[in-house]
Design a protein around this motif. Sequence first.
Motif, PDB file in Angstrom:
ATOM      1  N   SER A  48       0.837  -1.209   0.000  1.00  0.00           N
ATOM      2  CA  SER A  48       0.000   0.000   0.000  1.00  0.00           C
ATOM      3  C   SER A  48       0.868   1.254   0.000  1.00  0.00           C
ATOM      4  N   GLN A  89      -8.298   0.293  -0.495  1.00  0.00           N
ATOM      5  CA  GLN A  89      -8.459  -0.908   0.304  1.00  0.00           C
ATOM      6  C   GLN A  89      -9.723  -0.662   1.152  1.00  0.00           C
ATOM      7  N   ASP A 164      -6.040  -1.168  -4.553  1.00  0.00           N
ATOM      8  CA  ASP A 164      -5.438  -1.730  -3.351  1.00  0.00           C
ATOM      9  C   ASP A 164      -6.346  -2.803  -2.747  1.00  0.00           C
ATOM     10  N   GLU A 165      -6.016  -4.043  -2.982  1.00  0.00           N
ATOM     11  CA  GLU A 165      -6.812  -5.182  -2.510  1.00  0.00           C
ATOM     12  C   GLU A 165      -8.310  -4.942  -2.694  1.00  0.00           C
TER      13      GLU A 165
HETATM   14 MG    MG Z   1      -2.100  -2.708   2.267  1.00  0.00          MG
END
Ligand code: MG
Length: 255
Positions: A48, A89, A164-165
């Motif tokens: 990240s 995320q 991000d994810e």
């Molecule tokens: Mg992360």
Amino acid sequence: MPEQSRSVTFKNVSKVWPGGVKAVDGVSLEVAAGSFVALVGASGSGKSTLLKMVNRLIEPSEGQVLVGGEPVDAGPAPELRRRIGYVFQNVGLFPHMRVGENVAIGLRLAGEKDSARRVAELLELVELSPEMATRIPDALSGGQRQRVGVARALATGPGILLMDEPFGALDPVTRDGLGKAIRALHDRMGLTTILVTHDMAEALLLADRVLVMEKGRIVADAIPRDLLAGKGGPAADALVAVPREQAHRLAELEK
Ligand code: MG
Ligand code: ADP
């Protein structure tokens, strides 16, 4: 955005947090315009932090990040961010705002008015019906919320997409469907995409190139075919072994 302005370059980039944690440690990397790169690694490996240095949510302690060959800090951050879509995320939709308002937020920041039509187009792009615009995020499924997050990221017509994810909290079927949808969008729009994930199978199936991060460093960098052939080195081999072994066991069951 011209093709060549879609590349992302890291030149010896490090990030040391106050307190001394070196989250990113001397990363040099060239992400070619139009490529789809997956960044894989354990929690805390610095994924990240590396991603957020592209759109200046985090400033490097050392080194330089370039977008389209220009240092990211050459101009104002809001202008840079209009060229870079970012899917957070955990989605990060504003719960008190309707879906349409969430999608349009980047447009409004860019000073555009009357965005209803654009919102409808963006929802269509991520295969959501236009009626969704008036709902609040709580009234959507997890997969639908993620699609809204992608629509929001693409609102300003960026050439680069950072994720991000994005599929973290989704069930496997929804996750697979959304992954394919994003790859199709990437191809259709000619985006440069960096996808952070902890799932090596997802990375191998979606990306053109897979990077493995460990303790702030890139420890493997290869195309999926080479990773599967064991050419990625020990760190990558350990991650590739898991889905490979599962696929093998499933194939055995089918015999
Ligand atoms: Mg992360
Ligand atoms: P990943 O995304 O791979 O899980 P992160 O980039 O979030 O990893 O974190 C890498 C390291 O940097 C971790 O040790 C984490 O605790 C630390 N870190 C991340 N953000 C901050 C912050 N804002 N302040 C201090 N340390 C941070």
